[in-house]
Design a protein around this motif. Sequence first.
Motif, PDB file in Angstrom:
ATOM      1  N   GLU A 210       0.836  -1.191   0.000  1.00  8.81           N
ATOM      2  CA  GLU A 210       0.000   0.000   0.000  1.00  8.81           C
ATOM      3  C   GLU A 210       0.878   1.251   0.000  1.00  8.81           C
ATOM      4  O   GLU A 210       2.067   1.203   0.320  1.00  8.81           O
ATOM      5  CB  GLU A 210      -0.909   0.012   1.235  1.00  8.81           C
ATOM      6  CG  GLU A 210      -1.952  -1.091   1.258  1.00  8.81           C
ATOM      7  CD  GLU A 210      -3.109  -0.835   0.297  1.00  8.81           C
ATOM      8  OE1 GLU A 210      -2.991   0.034  -0.597  1.00  8.81           O
ATOM      9  OE2 GLU A 210      -4.137  -1.518   0.441  1.00  8.81           O
ATOM     10  N   GLY A 211       0.254   2.386  -0.322  1.00  7.35           N
ATOM     11  CA  GLY A 211       0.966   3.647  -0.315  1.00  7.35           C
ATOM     12  C   GLY A 211       1.514   4.020  -1.674  1.00  7.35           C
ATOM     13  O   GLY A 211       1.476   3.234  -2.621  1.00  7.35           O
ATOM     14  N   VAL A 212       2.045   5.230  -1.755  1.00  2.58           N
ATOM     15  CA  VAL A 212       2.612   5.773  -2.990  1.00  2.58           C
ATOM     16  C   VAL A 212       3.943   6.433  -2.651  1.00  2.58           C
ATOM     17  O   VAL A 212       4.094   7.023  -1.580  1.00  2.58           O
ATOM     18  CB  VAL A 212       1.651   6.803  -3.626  1.00  2.58           C
ATOM     19  CG1 VAL A 212       2.284   7.465  -4.837  1.00  2.58           C
ATOM     20  CG2 VAL A 212       0.337   6.142  -4.013  1.00  2.58           C
ATOM     21  N   ALA A 213       4.908   6.327  -3.548  1.00  7.18           N
ATOM     22  CA  ALA A 213       6.222   6.918  -3.301  1.00  7.18           C
ATOM     23  C   ALA A 213       6.914   7.237  -4.616  1.00  7.18           C
ATOM     24  O   ALA A 213       6.637   6.616  -5.649  1.00  7.18           O
ATOM     25  CB  ALA A 213       7.095   5.964  -2.491  1.00  7.18           C
ATOM     26  N   SER A 214       7.818   8.199  -4.568  1.00 11.76           N
ATOM     27  CA  SER A 214       8.771   8.381  -5.665  1.00 11.76           C
ATOM     28  C   SER A 214      10.013   7.570  -5.312  1.00 11.76           C
ATOM     29  O   SER A 214      10.183   7.116  -4.169  1.00 11.76           O
ATOM     30  CB  SER A 214       9.131   9.857  -5.826  1.00 11.76           C
ATOM     31  OG  SER A 214       9.878  10.305  -4.688  1.00 11.76           O
ATOM     32  N   SER A 221      13.628   6.773   2.841  1.00 11.40           N
ATOM     33  CA  SER A 221      13.189   5.837   3.876  1.00 11.40           C
ATOM     34  C   SER A 221      14.205   4.732   4.095  1.00 11.40           C
ATOM     35  O   SER A 221      14.427   4.290   5.229  1.00 11.40           O
ATOM     36  CB  SER A 221      11.826   5.239   3.496  1.00 11.40           C
ATOM     37  OG  SER A 221      10.806   6.212   3.573  1.00 11.40           O
ATOM     38  N   ILE A 222      14.842   4.285   3.028  1.00 16.37           N
ATOM     39  CA  ILE A 222      15.866   3.251   3.155  1.00 16.37           C
ATOM     40  C   ILE A 222      17.017   3.752   4.022  1.00 16.37           C
ATOM     41  O   ILE A 222      17.474   3.061   4.947  1.00 16.37           O
ATOM     42  CB  ILE A 222      16.384   2.818   1.763  1.00 16.37           C
ATOM     43  CG1 ILE A 222      15.274   2.118   0.974  1.00 16.37           C
ATOM     44  CG2 ILE A 222      17.602   1.908   1.902  1.00 16.37           C
ATOM     45  CD1 ILE A 222      15.577   1.963  -0.505  1.00 16.37           C
ATOM     46  N   LEU A 223      17.473   4.969   3.744  1.00 20.22           N
ATOM     47  CA  LEU A 223      18.580   5.521   4.524  1.00 20.22           C
ATOM     48  C   LEU A 223      18.157   5.790   5.965  1.00 20.22           C
ATOM     49  O   LEU A 223      18.904   5.489   6.908  1.00 20.22           O
ATOM     50  CB  LEU A 223      19.096   6.802   3.877  1.00 20.22           C
ATOM     51  CG  LEU A 223      20.300   6.633   2.943  1.00 20.22           C
ATOM     52  CD1 LEU A 223      19.925   5.778   1.741  1.00 20.22           C
ATOM     53  CD2 LEU A 223      20.827   7.987   2.483  1.00 20.22           C
ATOM     54  N   LEU A 278       9.217  -2.461   4.251  1.00 19.05           N
ATOM     55  CA  LEU A 278      10.633  -2.113   4.102  1.00 19.05           C
ATOM     56  C   LEU A 278      11.371  -2.337   5.411  1.00 19.05           C
ATOM     57  O   LEU A 278      12.469  -2.913   5.431  1.00 19.05           O
ATOM     58  CB  LEU A 278      10.774  -0.669   3.642  1.00 19.05           C
ATOM     59  CG  LEU A 278      12.200  -0.102   3.621  1.00 19.05           C
ATOM     60  CD1 LEU A 278      13.086  -0.878   2.653  1.00 19.05           C
ATOM     61  CD2 LEU A 278      12.180   1.385   3.274  1.00 19.05           C
ATOM     62  N   GLU A 279      10.782  -1.905   6.514  1.00 22.42           N
ATOM     63  CA  GLU A 279      11.425  -2.084   7.814  1.00 22.42           C
ATOM     64  C   GLU A 279      11.596  -3.572   8.140  1.00 22.42           C
ATOM     65  O   GLU A 279      12.654  -3.987   8.640  1.00 22.42           O
ATOM     66  CB  GLU A 279      10.603  -1.408   8.924  1.00 22.42           C
ATOM     67  CG  GLU A 279      11.256  -1.510  10.298  1.00 22.42           C
ATOM     68  CD  GLU A 279      10.528  -0.716  11.351  1.00 22.42           C
ATOM     69  OE1 GLU A 279      11.027  -0.677  12.505  1.00 22.42           O
ATOM     70  OE2 GLU A 279       9.468  -0.126  11.044  1.00 22.42           O
ATOM     71  N   ARG A 280      10.606  -4.380   7.824  1.00 17.98           N
ATOM     72  CA  ARG A 280      10.698  -5.818   8.086  1.00 17.98           C
ATOM     73  C   ARG A 280      11.790  -6.451   7.228  1.00 17.98           C
ATOM     74  O   ARG A 280      12.535  -7.301   7.693  1.00 17.98           O
ATOM     75  CB  ARG A 280       9.352  -6.486   7.802  1.00 17.98           C
ATOM     76  CG  ARG A 280       8.253  -6.098   8.792  1.00 17.98           C
ATOM     77  CD  ARG A 280       6.929  -6.711   8.411  1.00 17.98           C
ATOM     78  NE  ARG A 280       6.986  -8.172   8.469  1.00 17.98           N
ATOM     79  CZ  ARG A 280       6.029  -8.968   7.960  1.00 17.98           C
ATOM     80  NH1 ARG A 280       4.978  -8.434   7.346  1.00 17.98           N
ATOM     81  NH2 ARG A 280       6.131 -10.275   8.060  1.00 17.98           N
ATOM     82  N   MET A 281      11.886  -6.023   5.983  1.00 20.86           N
ATOM     83  CA  MET A 281      12.932  -6.568   5.102  1.00 20.86           C
ATOM     84  C   MET A 281      14.326  -6.182   5.605  1.00 20.86           C
ATOM     85  O   MET A 281      15.248  -7.006   5.638  1.00 20.86           O
ATOM     86  CB  MET A 281      12.708  -6.058   3.681  1.00 20.86           C
ATOM     87  CG  MET A 281      13.781  -6.529   2.683  1.00 20.86           C
ATOM     88  SD  MET A 281      15.173  -5.368   2.546  1.00 20.86           S
ATOM     89  CE  MET A 281      16.000  -6.000   1.105  1.00 20.86           C
ATOM     90  N   LEU A 282      14.492  -4.909   6.019  1.00 17.80           N
ATOM     91  CA  LEU A 282      15.789  -4.469   6.521  1.00 17.80           C
ATOM     92  C   LEU A 282      16.199  -5.229   7.772  1.00 17.80           C
ATOM     93  O   LEU A 282      17.366  -5.610   7.931  1.00 17.80           O
ATOM     94  CB  LEU A 282      15.760  -2.959   6.795  1.00 17.80           C
ATOM     95  CG  LEU A 282      15.658  -2.058   5.566  1.00 17.80           C
ATOM     96  CD1 LEU A 282      15.491  -0.606   5.995  1.00 17.80           C
ATOM     97  CD2 LEU A 282      16.879  -2.218   4.663  1.00 17.80           C
TER      98      LEU A 282
END
Length: 286
Positions: A210-214, A221-223, A278-282
């Motif tokens: 879900e959600g939208v991002a560039s 967010s990754i950093l 993303l947080e779970r993957m990291l």
Amino acid sequence: MKILVTGAAGQLGRELLLMLQAAGEEAVGIDRAELDLSRPERVAEGIAAQGADWVIHCAAYTQVDKAEEERELAFRINRDAARAVAQGVRASGGRLLHVSTDFIFDGAQSRPYREDDAANPLGVYGQSKWEGEQAVREVLPEAVILRTAWVYGAHGHNFVKTMLRLAAEREELRVVDDQVGTPAWTADIATAIRALIGAGASGTWHFTNEGVASWYDFAESILGLGRELGFPVKARGVRPIPTSDFPTPAKRPPWSVLSKRKIRGLLDHDIPHWRQSLERMLKEIL
């Protein structure tokens, strides 16, 4: 039920195979060494010989920019081999789920793309995947076509891992901010695939988080999450740049958000927001 996963060494195929096996399914994987998609004339026989109840076709030519130079190879793998996989599934009496991409759309609209929106690929990769979808439907009208986008996971190479590597080496990263979509974690895609199989689904479906991002939002967010979790982040931040400052051989759709309204009605759980996944993957790769 026997499930065969192609592209089992890739990021989605590997994730799906491990998930299926952990759930006690009779799941086997094949990769390029066992099934050479660049030789479609041999693919149908190889698929049929497996005698699987379901074939999940994750394997594909995915080098978007290189496809502009290797047009013939991209079509051989993404269209001709996809047709051959469908022929092999038909011969063995099984079912097929074929993984496709948001790149079949041109990104010219500003609402999420529905499954029945018109395709208009901008480059060789997208065109080869679109013609692959059509080839699969011609052979197996009841096949499942699952389109996803911005795929990343613990296995293989992807944007998340590239950003982490560059963030450990550079003072600043430059990432385009005028291409918009939604990241999709391979674990969540694999969960959706299991749900589609379990429901005996057919037809075309879309799935991302879900959600939208560039891409800039994604990189930030990754950093940020990477720094919080203890990854070695040297970069002070991310600078947004227009696509025109980062020219590539292949043109990308500026808007590739996929509608998930259809698949929400099938799933028995809420689709996680991309930042949550993303947080779970990291945490997983840490």
